[in-house]
Design a protein around this motif. Structure first.
Motif, mmCIF file in Angstrom:
data_model
loop_
_atom_site.group_PDB
_atom_site.id
_atom_site.type_symbol
_atom_site.label_atom_id
_atom_site.label_comp_id
_atom_site.label_asym_id
_atom_site.label_seq_id
_atom_site.Cartn_x
_atom_site.Cartn_y
_atom_site.Cartn_z
ATOM 1 N N ALA A 53 0.849 -1.193 0.000
ATOM 2 C CA ALA A 53 0.000 0.000 0.000
ATOM 3 C C ALA A 53 0.881 1.238 0.000
ATOM 4 N N SER A 54 0.393 2.293 -0.620
ATOM 5 C CA SER A 54 1.139 3.552 -0.611
ATOM 6 C C SER A 54 1.164 4.111 0.810
ATOM 7 N N TYR A 55 2.075 5.038 1.042
ATOM 8 C CA TYR A 55 2.171 5.623 2.373
ATOM 9 C C TYR A 55 0.913 6.415 2.727
ATOM 10 N N GLU A 56 0.221 6.923 1.713
ATOM 11 C CA GLU A 56 -1.050 7.617 1.971
ATOM 12 C C GLU A 56 -2.090 6.663 2.537
ATOM 13 N N ALA A 57 -2.051 5.376 2.108
ATOM 14 C CA ALA A 57 -2.987 4.376 2.640
ATOM 15 C C ALA A 57 -2.504 3.839 3.986
ATOM 16 N N ARG A 58 -1.199 3.777 4.174
ATOM 17 C CA ARG A 58 -0.658 3.237 5.420
ATOM 18 C C ARG A 58 -1.020 4.123 6.619
ATOM 19 N N LYS A 59 -1.239 5.396 6.356
ATOM 20 C CA LYS A 59 -1.631 6.301 7.443
ATOM 21 C C LYS A 59 -2.945 5.856 8.092
ATOM 22 N N PHE A 60 -3.745 5.093 7.355
ATOM 23 C CA PHE A 60 -5.032 4.615 7.861
ATOM 24 C C PHE A 60 -4.934 3.200 8.422
ATOM 25 N N GLY A 61 -3.721 2.662 8.486
ATOM 26 C CA GLY A 61 -3.525 1.336 9.058
ATOM 27 C C GLY A 61 -3.492 0.204 8.060
ATOM 28 N N VAL A 62 -3.507 0.509 6.760
ATOM 29 C CA VAL A 62 -3.459 -0.532 5.737
ATOM 30 C C VAL A 62 -2.046 -1.104 5.681
ATOM 31 N N ARG A 63 -1.939 -2.429 5.690
ATOM 32 C CA ARG A 63 -0.648 -3.090 5.711
ATOM 33 C C ARG A 63 -0.609 -4.268 4.739
ATOM 34 N N SER A 64 0.589 -4.662 4.349
ATOM 35 C CA SER A 64 0.764 -5.840 3.498
ATOM 36 C C SER A 64 0.200 -7.076 4.188
ATOM 37 N N LYS A 69 -10.666 -6.579 2.018
ATOM 38 C CA LYS A 69 -11.919 -6.084 2.601
ATOM 39 C C LYS A 69 -11.646 -5.277 3.867
ATOM 40 N N GLN A 70 -10.698 -5.732 4.674
ATOM 41 C CA GLN A 70 -10.344 -4.992 5.883
ATOM 42 C C GLN A 70 -9.685 -3.664 5.520
ATOM 43 N N ALA A 71 -8.836 -3.692 4.487
ATOM 44 C CA ALA A 71 -8.184 -2.459 4.039
ATOM 45 C C ALA A 71 -9.217 -1.427 3.597
ATOM 46 N N LEU A 72 -10.267 -1.892 2.915
ATOM 47 C CA LEU A 72 -11.318 -0.987 2.450
ATOM 48 C C LEU A 72 -12.077 -0.366 3.620
ATOM 49 N N LYS A 73 -12.283 -1.147 4.673
ATOM 50 C CA LYS A 73 -12.957 -0.612 5.859
ATOM 51 C C LYS A 73 -12.115 0.465 6.532
ATOM 52 N N LEU A 74 -10.804 0.219 6.590
ATOM 53 C CA LEU A 74 -9.906 1.185 7.225
ATOM 54 C C LEU A 74 -9.756 2.452 6.388
ATOM 55 N N CYS A 75 -9.787 2.271 5.070
ATOM 56 C CA CYS A 75 -9.541 3.394 4.157
ATOM 57 C C CYS A 75 -10.562 3.332 3.020
#
Length: 370
Positions: A53-64, A69-75
């Motif tokens: 994930a880009s660093y812009e997405a990582r700010k919301f807790g998205v991780r490799s 589906k969880q990533a979408l909920k976080l961001c």
């Protein structure tokens, strides 16, 4: 009294590209720049897994490795794109060409990271820090990407150091600083200590390298098995593993997680045909023939099984791979179960003298059917 000769140290650099897949996408597609970008499986259907994930997405807790589906909920505003492995491999090759200007001792761990031994560098620069700075600048100038670097006297410390100042960082941990650095390091930051082991350590009151250091070799091996010997050494800054520019390929395979469960043999056969084609192409690329075929099956309850069959001679053609995989599938109970993942792997290569390939050709974690 004669003075003891000064101890000589290796000069090891660990280079780790910053959010590699996402950064390549943002470089190639201006509309993604500055946006929360997730590369990996799409969240539709059952959903896939985040590759990066880009660093812009990582700010919301998205991780490799996180479910999409969880990533979408976080961001919720994240943009999801499928990986373009051919593009990443092309960039990876250019990065390794930059590495090779400085040393031939290069050990790639995946497409986006590698160890370099620059104890003696080709350009006679002499300073590992200067070499790392030049490599980082070349990657930025020539490829419009950023990398982080860790510099130390062994692989373990160099790898951890590369993560200290991400993105676009450079951290040097010298010999006199290593033990203190590791003593202050949380156990879940130790390379090679997974989440389960880290949790086990914490339950035993072991939270940092300093805590681990209080255990004798016998005690740490008793608690953590053979890996305990490795932990005993690394908390003391001891890691004698050399940078290995050549490794042996032990298996080649591919797998696919499906958006919806497979419920019939016909559906499974069709997917095995696709996966077999991918495995066939990879075997041809490395001129390998496998004598053992293994099928991996994961059901919708996440139970996983494997079935294998070995042959006197090696094979690499699609009919051999797909046919064997289907026969192995038939030995399992698929009628009453729903399948979410299938995979095929070939190993036990023949003839043995062609099993070795250069590490620059290593298959990476995500080099699989998706």
């Amino acid at each position: 009294m004669a003075e003891e000769p000064a101890k000589t140290y290796r000069k090891i650099i660990h280079i780790d590209m910053d959010a590699f897949y996402a950064s390549v996408e943002q470089r190639d597609f201006p509309e993604y720049r500055g946006k929360a970008l997730v590369v990996g499986g799409l969240p539709e259907g059952r959903g896939g897994v985040v590759a990066t994930a880009s660093y812009e997405a990582r700010k919301f807790g998205v991780r490799s490795a996180m479910p999409s589906k969880q990533a979408l909920k976080l961001c919720p505003h994240a943009i999801f794109v499928r990986p373009r492995f051919a593009a990443y491999k092309e960039v990876s090759q250019k990065i390794r060409e930059i590495f090779s200007r400085y040393t031939d001792l290069i050990e790639p761990l995946s497409l986006d990271e590698a160890y370099l031994d620059v104890t003696v560098d080709k350009l006679n620069i002499g300073s590992a820090i200067e070499v790392a700075e030049q490599i980082k600048q070349a990657i930025k100038d020539e490829l419009q990407l950023t990398a982080s670097a860790g510099v130390s006297v062994n692989k373990f410390v160099a790898k951890i150091a590369s993560d200290v100042k991400k993105p676009d960082g450079l951290t040097f941990i010298g010999p006199s600083s290593i033990e203190k650095f590791i003593e202050n390091l949380p156990v879940d930051k130790f390379y090679g200590v997974g989440r389960v082991t880290a949790d086990k350590m914490k339950k035993q009151g072991l939270f940092t390298g300093a805590d681990l250091k209080t255990l004798s070799r016998e005690e740490i091996v008793k608690r953590f098995g053979k890996a305990g010997g490795f932990y005993y050494n690394i908390v003391r800054g001891i890691d004698d593993r050399p940078v290995q520019p050549h490794r042996e390929t032990k298996s080649i395979g591919a797998e696919d997680t499906f958006a919806f469960d497979l419920t019939t043999a016909e559906e499974m056969y069709a997917e095995l045909d696709k996966i077999a084609k991918t495995v066939h192409e990879r075997l041809k690329r490395y001129q390998l023939k496998g004598r053992t075929v293994t099928v991996k099956i994961k059901y919708n309850d996440f139970k996983q099984i494997t079935r294998s069959q070995s042959f006197p001679d090696g094979g690499d053609d699609i009919d051999f791979i797909a046919g064997t995989a289907k026969r192995l599938l038939d030995t399992t109970d698929t009628e009453n179960l729903r399948v979410r993942l299938l995979g095929i792997t070939l190993s036990n290569f023949y003839p043995p003298e062609i099993r070795t390939k250069t590490s620059s050709e290593q298959l990476d974690l995500f080099d699989q059917a998706t």
